[in-house]
Write an enzyme that holds these catalytic residues in place. Structure first.
Site, PDB file in Angstrom:
ATOM      1  CG  ASN A 252       4.400 -13.352  -7.440  1.00 45.78           C
ATOM      2  OD1 ASN A 252       4.631 -11.905  -7.578  1.00 45.78           O
ATOM      3  ND2 ASN A 252       4.908 -13.882  -6.937  1.00 45.78           N
TER       4      ASN A 252
ATOM      5  CB  VAL B 247       5.887  27.589  20.767  1.00 50.78           C
ATOM      6  CG1 VAL B 247       5.019  28.462  21.799  1.00 50.78           C
ATOM      7  CG2 VAL B 247       4.856  27.321  19.430  1.00 50.78           C
TER       8      VAL B 247
ATOM      9  CD  GLU C  42      -9.245   6.239   9.445  1.00 51.33           C
ATOM     10  OE1 GLU C  42      -9.018   5.208  10.146  1.00 51.33           O
ATOM     11  OE2 GLU C  42      -8.706   7.561   9.846  1.00 51.33           O
TER      12      GLU C  42
ATOM     13  NE  ARG D 150      -3.203 -14.571   4.598  1.00 53.71           N
ATOM     14  CZ  ARG D 150      -3.906 -15.739   3.876  1.00 53.71           C
ATOM     15  NH1 ARG D 150      -4.628 -15.503   3.095  1.00 53.71           N
ATOM     16  NH2 ARG D 150      -3.474 -17.001   4.051  1.00 53.71           N
TER      17      ARG D 150
ATOM     18  N   GLY E   8     -11.053  20.764  15.178  1.00 51.38           N
ATOM     19  CA  GLY E   8     -11.618  21.099  16.422  1.00 51.38           C
ATOM     20  C   GLY E   8     -10.914  21.914  17.499  1.00 51.38           C
TER      21      GLY E   8
ATOM     22  CE  LYS F 126      -1.808  -4.862 -16.504  1.00 55.00           C
ATOM     23  NZ  LYS F 126      -1.755  -3.738 -15.460  1.00 55.00           N
TER      24      LYS F 126
ATOM     25  CG  ASP G  82      -6.127  12.348   9.547  1.00 52.15           C
ATOM     26  OD1 ASP G  82      -5.304  11.194   9.719  1.00 52.15           O
ATOM     27  OD2 ASP G  82      -6.791  12.795  10.657  1.00 52.15           O
TER      28      ASP G  82
END
Length: 337
Positions: A215, A23, A223, A245, A104, A212, A127
């Site tokens: 492991n 710009v 989110e 985990r 916004g 399959k 996003d």
């Protein structure tokens, strides 16, 4: 138009600095002066406005974040906030504004244009959830950051024979999860745009381990579905017996040096935004569609191609909401067999 300003608003995204640089340098090449506004609309209202030249944007193209800082300022949705910002623009002799941010931020640009200050929006968010563009600034970098992290998690997952739920940002959009999941070879991808059966997710984990010869197991979770911890709890309630985990990549996806693609599209869109203001055009948003630059009215009707419309009650609605590519979800299922 002789003097314009540029600001960043909302969540930061890698590539915003590249857009600011474009710009500034494009405007200077067109004989225009450029001012920077710190902290988005909050800085506009506070008068945190200063001149920007080529020197000030030197070496910024490779930096993540935004050197103009960013802030959310819901008060700008009110007339009082808008008029206070406009007073500061007039005080500094500014005739047009480039706004880099999300939905916004676009609403603020729309209000400025309505008050006689042409404003052009540039989509900046990791996003990738803004209507009117295939890609937003920061998305490509966020995906690459997520892939790098998931690749590393796979190393430890396979070493210990564990299942990992990897939560990624995206608000209500599953784009980061889909792209990063496919690129990292995730076993399952869970996104807000597609319903899922938690018992089927759990049974898939068990089947992969027992039949399959796998492991370890990687699940990429957007989110917007739920938190990784909540998802893991539901998995256990659905009968998952694996060593589970959870890793939330969180705000790390917003940081880092932008990829070449983000730098290029940011430069491209930033330059075009200046061209629009030079022609006295405002109330528009720049985007990328089919690898070409496009521009859309921010406010209007769906038939006009506008991003937003106003209801009779004055509520702002999205005309053509961004949609994640669910064919990518199907692609990943076929590749994780």
């Amino acid at each position: 138009m002789k003097r314009i300003a540029v600001l960043t608003s909302g969540g930061d995204a890698p590539g915003m600095n590249a857009a600011i640089r474009a710009v500034v340098r494009k405007a200077i090449s067109e004989g225009m002066e450029v001012y920077g506004i710190n902290r988005g609309y909050a800085g506009m209202v506070d008068g945190d406005i200063f001149p920007l030249g080529s020197k000030e944007v030197g070496d910024k193209i490779s930096r993540g974040g935004t050197f103009l800082y960013s802030a959310r300022y819901p008060e700008f949705a009110q007339l009082e906030g808008q008029l206070a910002g406009i007073e500061q623009l007039k005080k500094h002799g500014i005739e047009g504004v480039v706004v880099i941010g999300g939905d916004g931020s676009y609403h603020g640009a729309m209000r400025l244009t309505e008050h006689g200050f042409p404003a052009v929006g540039i989509p900046g968010t990791i996003d990738n959830d803004i209507a009117g563009t295939d890609y937003t600034i920061g998305f490509d970098t966020a995906v690459n950051t997520a892939v790098e992290a998931i690749d590393k998690l796979r190393d430890t997952s396979s070493s210990h024979g564990r299942t990992f739920v990897v939560e990624v940002m995206g608000r209500n959009a599953g784009d980061i999860a889909l792209w990063a999941g496919i690129a990292s070879g995730a076993d399952q991808i869970i996104v807000p745009e597609e319903e899922f059966d938690i018992e089927k997710v759990a049974s898939t984990i068990q089947y992969d381990f027992e039949h399959k010869g796998k492991n370890h197991h990687i699940i990429v979770l957007a989110e917007g579905v739920m938190s990784g911890e909540a998802f893991a709890q539901k998995l256990k309630e659905a009968g998952d017996k694996s060593d589970l985990r959870v890793t939330n990549l969180g705000h790390i996806l917003r940081g880092g040096s932008p990829t070449a693609r983000d730098r290029v599209i940011a430069s491209w869109m930033g330059s075009h935004a200046v061209e629009l203001l030079k022609d006295g055009k405002g109330g528009l948003a720049v985007g990328i569609h089919n690898e070409e630059l496009v521009e859309s009215p921010i406010l209007g009707t769906a038939e006009e191609g506008a991003l937003f419309s106003l209801t009779e009650e004055g509520k702002i609605i999205v005309n053509n909401p961004h949609k994640a590519r669910l064919d990518f979800a199907a692609l990943n299922r076929s590749l994780s067999q």
